[in-house]
Enzyme design. Structure first.
Site, PDB file in Angstrom:
ATOM      1  N   LEU A  30     -50.124  28.541  47.631  1.00 43.51           N
ATOM      2  CA  LEU A  30     -49.831  29.967  47.502  1.00 43.51           C
ATOM      3  C   LEU A  30     -50.171  30.467  46.095  1.00 43.51           C
ATOM      4  CD1 LEU A  30     -48.737  32.542  48.768  1.00 43.51           C
ATOM      5  CD2 LEU A  30     -46.436  31.869  48.044  1.00 43.51           C
ATOM      6  N   GLY A 436     -43.701  28.879  14.794  1.00 39.37           N
ATOM      7  CA  GLY A 436     -44.207  27.517  14.981  1.00 39.37           C
ATOM      8  C   GLY A 436     -45.577  27.420  15.598  1.00 39.37           C
ATOM      9  N   TRP A 565     -34.379  22.411  30.464  1.00 38.56           N
ATOM     10  CA  TRP A 565     -35.695  22.518  31.074  1.00 38.56           C
ATOM     11  C   TRP A 565     -36.156  21.186  31.684  1.00 38.56           C
ATOM     12  CZ3 TRP A 565     -38.243  26.201  26.863  1.00 38.56           C
ATOM     13  CH2 TRP A 565     -37.570  27.431  26.920  1.00 38.56           C
ATOM     14  N   GLU A 609     -28.901  30.213  28.128  1.00 39.07           N
ATOM     15  CA  GLU A 609     -29.046  30.073  29.579  1.00 39.07           C
ATOM     16  C   GLU A 609     -28.274  28.876  30.131  1.00 39.07           C
ATOM     17  OE1 GLU A 609     -33.408  29.632  29.531  1.00 39.07           O
ATOM     18  OE2 GLU A 609     -33.096  27.904  30.829  1.00 39.07           O
ATOM     19  N   CYS A 647     -34.652  32.989  21.451  1.00 37.45           N
ATOM     20  CA  CYS A 647     -35.272  34.213  21.948  1.00 37.45           C
ATOM     21  C   CYS A 647     -34.621  34.595  23.272  1.00 37.45           C
ATOM     22  CB  CYS A 647     -36.774  34.048  22.089  1.00 37.45           C
ATOM     23  SG  CYS A 647     -37.311  32.444  22.631  1.00 37.45           S
ATOM     24  N   HIS A 698     -45.223  39.433  22.784  1.00 34.58           N
ATOM     25  CA  HIS A 698     -45.612  39.390  24.196  1.00 34.58           C
ATOM     26  C   HIS A 698     -46.828  40.241  24.514  1.00 34.58           C
ATOM     27  CE1 HIS A 698     -41.393  38.091  24.216  1.00 34.58           C
ATOM     28  NE2 HIS A 698     -41.820  37.252  25.140  1.00 34.58           N
TER      29      HIS A 698
HETATM   30  N1  GLN Z   1     -41.599  26.661  18.154  1.00 35.86           N
HETATM   31  C1  GLN Z   1     -41.874  27.207  19.441  1.00 35.86           C
HETATM   32  C2  GLN Z   1     -43.148  28.028  19.378  1.00 35.86           C
HETATM   33  O1  GLN Z   1     -43.408  28.622  18.407  1.00 35.86           O
HETATM   34  C3  GLN Z   1     -40.732  28.073  19.941  1.00 35.86           C
HETATM   35  C4  GLN Z   1     -40.975  28.581  21.332  1.00 35.86           C
HETATM   36  C5  GLN Z   1     -39.822  29.345  21.950  1.00 35.86           C
HETATM   37  O2  GLN Z   1     -38.929  29.791  21.290  1.00 35.86           O
HETATM   38  N2  GLN Z   1     -39.829  29.518  23.215  1.00 35.86           N
HETATM   39  O3  GLN Z   1     -43.901  28.111  20.319  1.00 35.86           O
HETATM   40 ZN    ZN Z   2     -38.900  32.014  20.957  1.00 35.43          ZN
END
Ligand code: GLN
Ligand code: ZN
Length: 760
Positions: A30, A436, A565, A609, A647, A698
């Site tokens: 899918l 990072g 995760w 989460e 985040c 984003h």
């Molecule tokens: N150190 C990771 C990056 O910069 C952090 C990613 C995240 O917070 N999801 O990609």
């Molecule tokens: Zn992040």
């Protein structure tokens, strides 16, 4: 329970049900059909055919497994919440009215140049993302039963009568947001009427049973929600159709009276997450009510302990009689991979302890049959898993047992550390840095794939990564950033990269789970005690350090994020596994420090989460989660600066726990909320340093220096100058280089202006 002690569970075969099957297909058919359609490589008909073939295959699979109540309407081209809105004629007004074509459906689900899609957020405490309903006055509630009925007919063409799945009215209403402050409960009557219409249509189609999902009952409900629920089910109860009120992800707890009052013909409860609720539930059921017992874990991939599950079933049978008990998965199987058969990457012994969706159906059937051979095989596999050397590492257990208070504490308080760190690092006011990762370009992905498939040797791949890292460091120097990173080009994923170095983890070849739309993730499997045989990141940080005189920030993924995760073992408490990961990370932190890395960031984007669904369970979780972070980071000397990053916003309600991490510096997503978060930090007098993200990563949009300067000025209204760091919202791996350079140039410009103004 030991292998020999399986007793014959019940004398009569029980009924079986499934609550939902993964949609993507065993080979993610899918996904590829959807993406092909979106890019114009496939026609609508081709997509529809793939979908239809998958549905039929999955229904047959369930039929062959011996499932009596087989769901329909659990399929979706994108998301079941959006499907429910389409069914009720309750899609967001901003996308226009009228019939929802496939293209309009995707326009609501996916961003385009013309319009931003509906917001997406996590489905309860899972990693599945749903599209958030947008409630407003003018929603027409003109029902459209096309999909619902088509699936019912399609299954009937195979001789299968399905039990269609609907998301219940309270869950749907409560998970949505009011547009411009609109109160969703004002729609109560119209929404209930639409549900009644849908159920009436199903009666006309000779459907006798409907699964109506109300997972919201496993959360704390405000009074207006409870009131709406009562009213809704009073009305739905007037339609001559049997409702299986389906709850999952936690116990009903104080919502049990509410669920009982709904007086539906059936009630489904999750006894994997909340076995303790069974007796209470049994005590409130009325003589006509049927109980569906979710005793096969729909959220994790381990084999069911038949002895434990059948003990629960036997209790229900003793109280209700066998005709009133149904065996089911705890929740939809959407959250586990398709089937185990095709797994090539797993070691045979570990594989024998696992069950994916297809195998879970067999477990349900075997449990309901009271099949003695299956019970014996199960007991043997459970015993084998418990006895496996790979499950327990005495060194790790001893290290955990030996932990004392000091393992969770930096030597000195932040105020003393800050002085040392300032001296040692010599950073300017408002230090600039990144989170990072730098762009994971097509080239980076190409080399990784070539290396994985063996077309590129280890040496060649290594050479490429070194070049990419060196280029990234040069670029950061040119931009004028203060604290540099190595760029994370060697990482495919922020969890899998670490998992592959650690003992106690296994990997599937095809264990994909839908995350949102066509996007799937393949979580690693934590099957045993976790430890770190050798350094994981030191080489890259050290290499980057050799290229520059600027400080290099080491970059690790935190224990809670690794836990969240992954598929986590269920034979020891999650807290223990988290602390084991923390111990492994502590080794890494120490090695980084010894290699001369004076700043180390431990990312915990998943801290929030991991929160349990019930507020009452928050403190216990937050306590061990914070300690996991502190365990990983507290062994360094005062002069070594520990950073963390978070985040996905909405941290206001766990701020005291974030402060309790005692990281020297925290960077957080905040650009989109215009630094709203900082008021909360201010209110609770957050003492340490903060880098509130000054731009959203984003989108490719390049924010101007003025714009970021404005945000920083806002931040300075609540923070002391020495507290403020300057960085983007998150990692830059999804961005391209040109926009990244321009944005960071502007970011540094903004920081410089601020320094001039402050006379620094
Ligand atoms: N150190 C990771 C990056 O910069 C952090 C990613 C995240 O917070 N999801 O990609
Ligand atoms: Zn992040």
């Amino acid at each position: 329970m030991a292998a020999g002690s399986v007793s014959s569970p019940f004398f009569k075969k029980l009924d079986t049900a499934n609550l939902g099957f993964p949609r993507m297909g065993s080979q993610r058919e899918l996904k590829f059909a959807l993406e092909g359609y979106w890019t114009g490589k496939r026609t609508e008909n081709e997509l529809l055919n793939v979908a239809s073939a998958l549905r039929k295959e999955h229904w047959k699979l369930q039929q062959v497994a011996g499932i009596r109540f087989i769901p329909s309407n659990d399929f979706s081209f994108y998301d079941q919440v959006l499907d429910m809105l389409v069914l009720l004629g309750a899609t967001p007004e901003r996308f226009g009215g009228g019939k929802v074509t496939l293209d309009r459906y995707f326009a609501m689900a996916r961003n385009s140049r013309e319009q931003t899609a509906m917001e997406m957020t996590k489905w309860f405490d899972t990693n599945y993302h749903y599209l958030v309903p947008e409630w407003s006055e003018g929603i027409p509630f003109a029902i459209d039963t096309t999909k619902l009925l088509a699936e019912i007919h399609e299954a009937r063409s195979l001789g299968i009568d399905t039990r269609p799945v609907l998301i219940g009215p309270l869950t749907l209403l409560a998970l949505g947001k009011g547009v411009d402050g609109f109160d969703p409960y004002l729609l109560a009557d119209k929404l209930i009427a639409a549900y009644k219409e849908v159920l009436t249509r199903l009666v006309q189609e000779h459907i006798f049973w409907v699964q109506i999902d109300e997972p919201i009952l496993a959360t704390d409900l405000p009074e207006d929600a409870a009131q709406f629920f009562r009213k809704a089910y009073r009305h739905l109860g007037t339609i001559p159709i049997k409702l299986m009120l389906t709850t999952y992800f936690d116990g009903l707890a104080d919502n049990l009276p509410l669920a009982a009052e709904a007086n539906t013909t059936g009630l489904h409860i999750d006894v994997v997450r909340a076995p303790e609720q069974l007796d209470n539930v049994l005590s409130v059921l009325k003589p006509h009510q049927i109980l569906s017992i979710g005793c096969v874990d729909g959220r994790n991939i381990w084999l069911t302990n038949f002895a434990e599950a059948s003990a629960l079933l036997a209790r229900a049978v003793a109280s209700l009689g066998a005709e009133r008990v149904i065996v089911a998965p705890s929740c939809s199987l959407l959250h586990v991979p398709h089937n185990l058969q095709a797994e090539t990457r797993l070691n045979a012994r570990i594989k024998s302890w696992l069950r994916f969706a297809a195998e879970k159906l067999d477990e349900i059937a075997a449990l309901a049959d009271g099949n003695q051979a299956a019970y014996q095989t199960n007991a043997a596999a459970i015993a084998d898993r418990a006895a496996a050397d790979s499950s327990t590492n005495p060194r790790v257990r001893a290290a955990l047992a030996a932990l004392g208070e000091n393992d969770f504490k930096r030597t000195s308080p932040y105020s003393a550390r800050a002085i040392l760190q300032r001296e040692k690092l010599g950073l300017p006011l408002f230090p600039t840095t990144t989170i990072g990762s730098f762009p994971q370009t097509a080239e980076v992905r190409k080399h990784r794939a070539a290396h994985k498939s063996g077309q590129e040797t280890d040496e060649q791949y290594e050479m490429f990564l070194r070049e990419a890292t060196a280029e990234c460091v040069r670029e950061q120097e040119r931009i004028g950033l203060d604290v540099l990173v190595h760029g994370e080009f060697e990482r495919n994923d922020m969890v899998e990269y670490f998992a592959e170095f650690l003992d106690g983890f296994a990997f599937t070849a095809n264990g994909w789970v839908q995350s949102y739309g066509s996007r799937c993730v393949k979580p690693p499997v934590i099957y045993g005690d976790v430890s770190r045989p050798k350094p994981m990141t030191v080489k890259w940080s050290q290499y980057a350090r050799s290229l520059t005189t600027h400080p290099i920030k080491g970059m690790l993924t935190g224990p809670i994020t690794v836990l969240q995760w992954s598929f986590v073992r269920n034979d020891i408490p999650r807290q223990q596994t988290a602390w084991q990961i923390a111990l492994a990370l502590r080794d890494e932190v120490r090695d980084l420090e010894s290699a001369g890395i004076g700043i180390i960031q431990v990312d915990e984007p998943a801290l929030r989460e991991g929160l349990p669904l019930r507020r009452a369970d928050w403190p216990a979780y937050l306590d061990w989660a914070v300690k996991a972070f502190r365990l990983a980071t507290s062994s360094v000397s005062d002069g070594t600066q520990i950073h963390t990053h978070m985040c996905y916003c909405e941290f206001e309600d766990i701020l005291s726990s974030i402060a309790a991490l005692d990281a020297d510096v925290i960077s957080m997503e905040s650009a989109r909320s215009r630094m709203k978060l900082l008021e909360a930090f201010h209110a609770q007098k957050y003492p340490n340093e903060i880098g509130p993200g000054v731009y959203d990563i984003h989108s490719p949009r390049v924010p101007s220096a003025e714009e970021m300067h404005k945000l920083l000025t806002l931040a300075l209204e609540v923070l002391k100058p020495e507290q403020l760091w300057v960085n983007p919202d998150c990692g830059l791996k999804t961005r391209a280089w040109p926009e990244t350079i321009s944005a960071l140039d502007n970011m540094c410009k903004a920081a410089n202006e601020l320094r001039t103004q402050q006379g620094a």
